[in-house]
Design a protein around this motif. Structure first.
Motif, PDB file in Angstrom:
ATOM      1  N   GLN A   1       0.848  -1.189   0.000  1.00  0.00           N
ATOM      2  CA  GLN A   1       0.000   0.000   0.000  1.00  0.00           C
ATOM      3  C   GLN A   1       0.886   1.243   0.000  1.00  0.00           C
ATOM      4  OE1 GLN A   1      -4.083  -0.424   0.560  1.00  0.00           O
ATOM      5  NE2 GLN A   1      -2.840  -1.513  -0.930  1.00  0.00           N
ATOM      6  N   SER A   2       0.394   2.281  -0.658  1.00  0.00           N
ATOM      7  CA  SER A   2       1.133   3.545  -0.678  1.00  0.00           C
ATOM      8  C   SER A   2       0.760   4.381   0.539  1.00  0.00           C
ATOM      9  CB  SER A   2       0.838   4.324  -1.964  1.00  0.00           C
ATOM     10  OG  SER A   2      -0.535   4.653  -2.037  1.00  0.00           O
ATOM     11  N   GLU A   3       1.699   5.202   0.985  1.00  0.00           N
ATOM     12  CA  GLU A   3       1.490   6.044   2.143  1.00  0.00           C
ATOM     13  C   GLU A   3       2.074   7.433   1.900  1.00  0.00           C
ATOM     14  OE1 GLU A   3       1.859   2.712   5.733  1.00  0.00           O
ATOM     15  OE2 GLU A   3       3.494   4.119   5.349  1.00  0.00           O
ATOM     16  N   VAL A   4       1.536   8.395   2.633  1.00  0.00           N
ATOM     17  CA  VAL A   4       2.114   9.734   2.684  1.00  0.00           C
ATOM     18  C   VAL A   4       2.188  10.126   4.148  1.00  0.00           C
ATOM     19  CG1 VAL A   4       1.889  12.164   2.064  1.00  0.00           C
ATOM     20  CG2 VAL A   4       1.251  10.401   0.413  1.00  0.00           C
ATOM     21  N   ASP A   5       3.394  10.223   4.671  1.00  0.00           N
ATOM     22  CA  ASP A   5       3.596  10.606   6.072  1.00  0.00           C
ATOM     23  C   ASP A   5       3.905  12.097   6.140  1.00  0.00           C
ATOM     24  OD1 ASP A   5       3.302   7.957   6.925  1.00  0.00           O
ATOM     25  OD2 ASP A   5       5.413   7.538   6.473  1.00  0.00           O
ATOM     26  N   GLU A   6       3.101  12.816   6.930  1.00  0.00           N
ATOM     27  CA  GLU A   6       3.244  14.273   7.041  1.00  0.00           C
ATOM     28  C   GLU A   6       3.719  14.647   8.434  1.00  0.00           C
ATOM     29  OE1 GLU A   6       0.408  18.270   6.704  1.00  0.00           O
ATOM     30  OE2 GLU A   6      -0.339  16.306   6.057  1.00  0.00           O
ATOM     31  N   ASP A   7       4.745  15.515   8.502  1.00  0.00           N
ATOM     32  CA  ASP A   7       5.225  15.940   9.819  1.00  0.00           C
ATOM     33  C   ASP A   7       4.485  17.194  10.265  1.00  0.00           C
ATOM     34  OD1 ASP A   7       6.351  18.124   8.507  1.00  0.00           O
ATOM     35  OD2 ASP A   7       8.376  17.280   8.465  1.00  0.00           O
ATOM     36  N   GLU A   8       4.879  17.708  11.441  1.00  0.00           N
ATOM     37  CA  GLU A   8       4.168  18.859  12.016  1.00  0.00           C
ATOM     38  C   GLU A   8       4.321  20.135  11.188  1.00  0.00           C
ATOM     39  OE1 GLU A   8       8.328  18.659  13.539  1.00  0.00           O
ATOM     40  OE2 GLU A   8       6.636  17.248  13.311  1.00  0.00           O
TER      41      GLU A   8
ATOM     42  N   GLY B   1       4.016  20.123   7.909  1.00  0.00           N
ATOM     43  CA  GLY B   1       3.282  19.934   6.669  1.00  0.00           C
ATOM     44  C   GLY B   1       4.132  19.402   5.541  1.00  0.00           C
ATOM     45  N   ILE B   2       5.295  18.857   5.858  1.00  0.00           N
ATOM     46  CA  ILE B   2       6.175  18.261   4.850  1.00  0.00           C
ATOM     47  C   ILE B   2       5.860  16.770   4.758  1.00  0.00           C
ATOM     48  CG2 ILE B   2       8.529  17.818   4.123  1.00  0.00           C
ATOM     49  CD1 ILE B   2       7.663  20.739   3.990  1.00  0.00           C
ATOM     50  N   ALA B   3       5.614  16.308   3.522  1.00  0.00           N
ATOM     51  CA  ALA B   3       5.178  14.925   3.319  1.00  0.00           C
ATOM     52  C   ALA B   3       6.283  14.074   2.721  1.00  0.00           C
ATOM     53  CB  ALA B   3       3.958  14.909   2.397  1.00  0.00           C
ATOM     54  N   ARG B   4       6.266  12.800   3.102  1.00  0.00           N
ATOM     55  CA  ARG B   4       7.186  11.809   2.553  1.00  0.00           C
ATOM     56  C   ARG B   4       6.369  10.668   1.952  1.00  0.00           C
ATOM     57  NH1 ARG B   4      12.480  12.273   4.498  1.00  0.00           N
ATOM     58  NH2 ARG B   4      12.739  13.901   6.087  1.00  0.00           N
ATOM     59  N   VAL B   5       6.630  10.369   0.707  1.00  0.00           N
ATOM     60  CA  VAL B   5       5.955   9.263   0.034  1.00  0.00           C
ATOM     61  C   VAL B   5       6.637   7.964   0.431  1.00  0.00           C
ATOM     62  CG1 VAL B   5       5.461   8.221  -2.209  1.00  0.00           C
ATOM     63  CG2 VAL B   5       5.221  10.697  -1.887  1.00  0.00           C
TER      64      VAL B   5
ATOM     65  N   SER C   1       8.074   0.922   6.626  1.00  0.00           N
ATOM     66  CA  SER C   1       7.754   1.321   5.259  1.00  0.00           C
ATOM     67  C   SER C   1       9.035   1.750   4.551  1.00  0.00           C
ATOM     68  CB  SER C   1       6.737   2.465   5.261  1.00  0.00           C
ATOM     69  OG  SER C   1       7.249   3.588   5.967  1.00  0.00           O
ATOM     70  N   PHE C   2       8.958   1.825   3.217  1.00  0.00           N
ATOM     71  CA  PHE C   2      10.109   2.212   2.406  1.00  0.00           C
ATOM     72  C   PHE C   2       9.797   3.561   1.741  1.00  0.00           C
ATOM     73  CE2 PHE C   2      10.407  -2.300   2.887  1.00  0.00           C
ATOM     74  CZ  PHE C   2      11.765  -2.555   2.992  1.00  0.00           C
TER      75      PHE C   2
ATOM     76  N   ALA D   1      10.311   6.990  -0.651  1.00  0.00           N
ATOM     77  CA  ALA D   1      10.472   7.109  -2.101  1.00  0.00           C
ATOM     78  C   ALA D   1      11.932   7.018  -2.527  1.00  0.00           C
ATOM     79  CB  ALA D   1       9.870   8.430  -2.574  1.00  0.00           C
ATOM     80  N   ALA D   2      12.839   7.525  -1.691  1.00  0.00           N
ATOM     81  CA  ALA D   2      14.253   7.475  -2.035  1.00  0.00           C
ATOM     82  C   ALA D   2      14.779   6.053  -2.115  1.00  0.00           C
ATOM     83  CB  ALA D   2      15.069   8.267  -1.010  1.00  0.00           C
ATOM     84  N   GLU D   3      14.074   5.106  -1.486  1.00  0.00           N
ATOM     85  CA  GLU D   3      14.526   3.718  -1.463  1.00  0.00           C
ATOM     86  C   GLU D   3      13.871   2.867  -2.549  1.00  0.00           C
ATOM     87  OE1 GLU D   3      14.990   2.225   2.856  1.00  0.00           O
ATOM     88  OE2 GLU D   3      13.310   3.648   2.922  1.00  0.00           O
ATOM     89  N   LEU D   4      12.836   3.377  -3.190  1.00  0.00           N
ATOM     90  CA  LEU D   4      12.069   2.568  -4.139  1.00  0.00           C
ATOM     91  C   LEU D   4      12.842   2.363  -5.438  1.00  0.00           C
ATOM     92  CD1 LEU D   4       8.521   4.175  -3.723  1.00  0.00           C
ATOM     93  CD2 LEU D   4       9.476   2.161  -2.559  1.00  0.00           C
TER      94      LEU D   4
END
Length: 372
Positions: free
Chosen positions: A243-250, A252-256, A266-267, A269-272
């Motif tokens: 499953q895809s995810e988007v983790d957002e920090d306080e 508002g910066i998101a990591r795919v 989870s892995f 985007a830099a690791e994909l």
């Protein structure tokens, strides 16, 4: 919806008129002219959207883009590169040539010789909304006749670049605005330095950028207000339940990221892998919450494993329910998966000229060019 695409004297496309459908797949062997057709459609869209011919200049100018073949053009005949499309509402065509010798300070720059915008699919005098010959533009008035427009145009620009306002030429304005929603994806980056691999702001982003750099925001938007179910289903089918995810920090910066079953972390985007990231980019583009009027994918199968192509085909079919889609591909797996739901145009090349396999010279949809 675009019904017909017409190209004359552009690279290997000496004379090509093809019918388009809600989902069209353009295929053929390497060197058959698929890329030339894609480039012609993209060039046409840029002319309609911006009115400028700068992208043609970037290809090396008109002479570099012209069809070249032994005996293909009569000696002394005028140089002409023509592009056009017919649509349900407004259609368009442009005829480009070279300036008269000794007149222009840039003798190799293309000039617009004629243009036309008309209602419906067939060009007829009664359906013309606006036309142009040389520097004279005419628009249809409220009284129903064609009158010379109260603005001037440049020889090296489309009349769409200099239209005065939507009240003076509403059809031109509507055509230009419609084309501005068209999207072309041929340069989605998956290299180690690709912007899609980096975190980004989790802002409302209903359109993925051409290079995929807005993936964090676009994927977050899709997961929150778009067809998240279709996205996760496609990702799960392609990657064994991931499953895809988007983790957002306080801030508002998101990591795919991607999360796989029975894996503790989870892995990002830099690791994909390139293929995994590309699939996620294509899925985000195809399921965008703001569907364009036209979505064109050029060789989307690049760097994808063949087993991912059925899942990609499912995404393309879902997108085609909301917008017109054109896919240019030589991947048999993708073409076969779409064949039942798409119009398949197979190109072939004989010598310097591209043609549609099985279509005779005078076959195909009706088409006529505006006169010079």
């Amino acid at each position: 919806m675009l019904r017909t695409l017409a190209v004359e004297n552009y690279r290997s496309l000496q004379h090509l008129v093809i019918e388009l459908a809600p989902l069209t797949v353009v295929t053929g062997p390497n060197g058959s002219g698929k890329s030339n057709l894609y480039r012609a459609l993209r060039l046409l869209s840029e002319i309609v959207r911006a009115g400028a011919l700068s992208s043609l200049a970037a290809e090396g100018g008109l002479r570099s883009a012209l069809h070249v073949g032994d005996g293909d053009r009569d000696r002394g005949a005028p140089v002409a590169l023509r592009l056009g499309f017919a649509a349900d509402e407004l259609s368009y065509a442009i005829d480009l040539g070279l300036p008269q010798p000794g007149v222009s300070p840039f003798p190799l720059d293309p000039e617009v010789k004629s243009e036309a915008v008309w209602s419906g699919a067939i060009l007829r005098p009664a359906t013309i909304a606006a036309d142009r010959r040389s520097l004279r533009v005419r628009v249809r008035s409220e009284a129903g006749d064609l009158r010379v427009a109260p603005w001037s145009v440049m020889a090296t620009e489309s009349m769409l670049a200099t239209l005065a306002d939507p009240d003076t030429a509403p059809e031109l304005y509507a055509l230009r605005e419609r084309a501005r929603s068209w999207r072309f994806y041929d340069s989605l980056r998956t290299d180690p330095d690709a912007p899609a691999r980096r975190p980004g702001p989790a802002t409302f982003t209903p359109v993925l950028s051409g290079d995929g750099g807005t993936l964090p925001g676009a994927l977050a938007t899709l997961l929150r207000v778009g067809n998240a179910e279709a996205l996760q289903r496609a990702v799960g089918e392609a990657f064994d339940g991931a499953q895809s995810e988007v983790d957002e920090d306080e801030r508002g910066i998101a990591r795919v990221a991607m999360r796989y079953p029975r894996v503790r972390r989870s892995f990002e985007a830099a690791e994909l892998s390139d293929g995994t990231l590309r699939f996620l980019l294509l899925a985000t583009a195809l399921l965008a919450p703001r569907p364009p009027g036209l979505l064109v994918l050029n060789e989307p199968e690049a760097s994808l494993h063949p087993r991912l192509l059925p899942a990609l085909a499912d995404l393309v079919s879902i997108a085609a329910e909301q917008t017109q889609v054109v896919v240019v591909s030589h991947a048999e797996g993708l073409v076969d998966a779409l064949r039942d739901s798409a119009r398949v145009v197979e190109l072939e090349r004989s010598g310097s000229t591209t043609s549609v396999r099985g279509q005779l010279a005078l076959e195909g949809p009706p088409w006529s060019w505006p006169s010079r």
